[in-house]
Design an enzyme around this catalytic site. Structure first.
Site, PDB file in Angstrom:
ATOM      1  CG  LEU A 139      -1.850   1.146   1.442  1.00  0.00           C
ATOM      2  CD1 LEU A 139      -2.907   1.144   0.346  1.00  0.00           C
ATOM      3  CD2 LEU A 139      -2.525   1.052   2.817  1.00  0.00           C
ATOM      4  N   GLY A 153      19.672  10.670 -18.527  1.00  0.00           N
ATOM      5  CA  GLY A 153      18.409  11.370 -18.372  1.00  0.00           C
ATOM      6  C   GLY A 153      18.566  12.536 -17.421  1.00  0.00           C
ATOM      7  N   GLY A 213      16.097  14.658 -16.501  1.00  0.00           N
ATOM      8  CA  GLY A 213      14.828  15.100 -15.940  1.00  0.00           C
ATOM      9  C   GLY A 213      14.864  15.030 -14.420  1.00  0.00           C
ATOM     10  CG  ASP A 266       2.848   7.659 -12.344  1.00  0.00           C
ATOM     11  OD1 ASP A 266       2.423   8.815 -12.185  1.00  0.00           O
ATOM     12  OD2 ASP A 266       3.899   7.251 -11.814  1.00  0.00           O
ATOM     13  CG  HIS A 269      12.619  41.340   6.610  1.00  0.00           C
ATOM     14  ND1 HIS A 269      13.365  41.135   5.467  1.00  0.00           N
ATOM     15  CD2 HIS A 269      13.459  41.931   7.502  1.00  0.00           C
ATOM     16  CE1 HIS A 269      14.587  41.592   5.661  1.00  0.00           C
ATOM     17  NE2 HIS A 269      14.670  42.075   6.899  1.00  0.00           N
TER      18      HIS A 269
END
Length: 462
Positions: free
Chosen positions: A42, A179, A181, A306, A439
């Site tokens: 899982l 690669g 990427g 995907d 800041h």
């Protein structure tokens, strides 16, 4: 194939990765009866072989760099080396804790969890372990695996994938990363921090080629400064074993030698042999085709993550999975705006972005309608304290909204949340400029960039 009342559900999900488990959790929350089928663990790739363990490696690398550089901050530190067993123990501990938490979530939502390799047996059923699970709707979420190139065999020894790299029992003395990427530059960054000699080979003209070209150039400059080598604009042609490693050849005639080759040319969908085409689901090069609501051409079947040709990001899987659950529960979810999804590459320095590139904006709106502004982190107090360099680049439609935010620098991934709001709420520079940013923070750099774009720069030149 056995089938009884206990195996009939509102939603049967094949795949327990980011998209699948997100759909399961949301659907159960909305009152649907859900079965979630997973052959491995899982959490899928992101939790076990992707996002989480790679970021743990990168953080360990960051600590190694800080140990080397302590004297720059007046702190006496020494770097004695990497205990790779200790790194893996730390990494695996992070993964294990999240895994247990996720298992608890699934159990608490009363999701029926099935361990086994499932196969789509009809538009309304999945077979697993000799049992048939029938659903009013089926969600395909079988994810992806590392890809290779034609004729390039990943042997798990000298030619490895990201899966192998995550469990490597040593820090390689040298490595060629095929690669440039996200996956490639993240491993290159971590291994360099660990002390390896790295060369990245990328066929396209720039590293992280999907990012704005300015971000790519800034990362290349930073990698040169770190001593990370790279070869751009020429394709891989072959690899051969040497006495103690590999020799990689490019089409332009260049060759490189190293201890190992990491193949990081992307990830491909897991769909072959799972019954999708037999059930009539439309496919393209292994991907399942869907519309903006993640519906396939088969009315009872959806797909996410995907497995579909959208951005391969865990948080995209989460969003797509929840969208499907809400649609099936009768709600009216809004489709995912993929340009509005934040993208982060967690190398050193980080590359973060949301919205569209300057080149894409000019293509959509015309070159004369696009304004771009760069704010150098040299003007940001917290970035100076951290000794990080980089820029925030804003892309605006003239007299209109900011349509792209592109950031390079350490911890920029933590700034992309506000950038996401700026893009998705179609904010005008003047609207962001009137917000008061704390800041000194790096977040303040976003505010300063918008002050400059609104025509009232503070800590930057006109």
């Amino acid at each position: 194939m056995a089938n009884d009342a206990s195996t009939v559900f509102d939603l049967v999900i094949l795949g327990g990765g980011s998209g699948g488990y997100a759909a399961a959790l949301r659907a159960a929350q909305l009152g649907l009866d859900v079965a979630l089928i997973e052959k491995d663990k899982l959490g899928g790739t992101c939790l076990h072989r992707g996002c989480i363990p790679t970021k743990a490696l990168l953080h360990a690398g960051e600590l190694a760099d800080q140990a080397r550089e302590g004297s720059e901050f007046g702190v006496k530190t020494t770097f004695e080396g990497i205990d790779i067993e200790g790194v893996h123990k730390y990494k695996d501990g992070v993964v294990s804790g999240l895994y247990k938490g996720l298992q608890g979530l699934i159990a608490s939502r009363k999701v029926t969890y099935v361990t086994g390799e499932g196969r789509l047996s009809s538009p309304t059923s999945v077979d697993v372990n000799g049992q048939r699970y029938t659903g009013r709707h089926i969600l395909l979420a079988t994810g992806s695996v590392p890809k290779s190139l034609p004729g390039l065999e990943i042997d798990g020894n000298r030619v490895i994938s990201s899966d192998h790299a995550l469990v490597l029992d040593r820090v390689p003395k040298s490595a060629i990363v095929l690669g440039g990427g996200v996956i490639g530059v993240e491993f290159a960054s971590a291994w360099k921090s660990f002390g390896a000699d790295i060369t990245i080979v990328e066929a396209l003209p720039h590293l992280v080629p999907v990012e704005d070209e300015n971000s790519s150039k800034l990362l290349e400059r930073a990698f040169r400064k770190r001593g990370i080598n790279f070869s751009l604009g020429s394709r891989f042609s072959g690899v051969e074993y040497t006495a103690d490693g590999v020799k990689v050849s490019l089409e332009n005639g260049k060759t490189f030698e190293a201890e190992l080759l990491l193949v990081a040319v992307g990830r491909g969908p897991v769909s072959q042999g799972l019954g999708y085409e037999e059930a009539g689901v439309a496919m393209d090069r292994g991907y399942v085709l869907v519309d903006e609501y993640m519906r396939t051409n088969v009315p009872t079947v959806s797909a996410v993550g995907d497995l579909v040709p959208t951005l391969q990001l865990a948080h995209v899987g989460f969003a797509e999975g929840m969208l499907v659950a809400e649609r099936l529960a009768g709600l009216n979810p809004v489709p995912v705006d993929y340009d509005g999804v934040p993208r982060v590459t967690y190398c050193h320095p980080e590359v973060a972005s949301v919205g569209i590139t300057e080149a894409k904006a000019k293509e959509l709106y015309g070159a004369d309608k696009v304004v771009a502004l760069k704010y150098n982190l040299a003007g940001n107090g917290k970035s100076k304290i951290l000794k990080t360099a980089g820029e925030i680049k804003l892309v605006q439609v003239r007299d209109g909204a900011v349509v792209g935010v592109h950031m390079v620098g350490d911890r920029m991934g933590e700034q992309v949340g506000e950038a996401q709001l700026i893009y998705n709420w179609e904010a005008l520079p003047a609207e962001v400029a009137q917000l008061v940013h704390a800041h000194p923070t790096q977040n303040e750099a976003l505010g300063e960039a918008h002050l400059a774009l609104a025509g009232k720069p503070l800590h930057s030149h006109d």
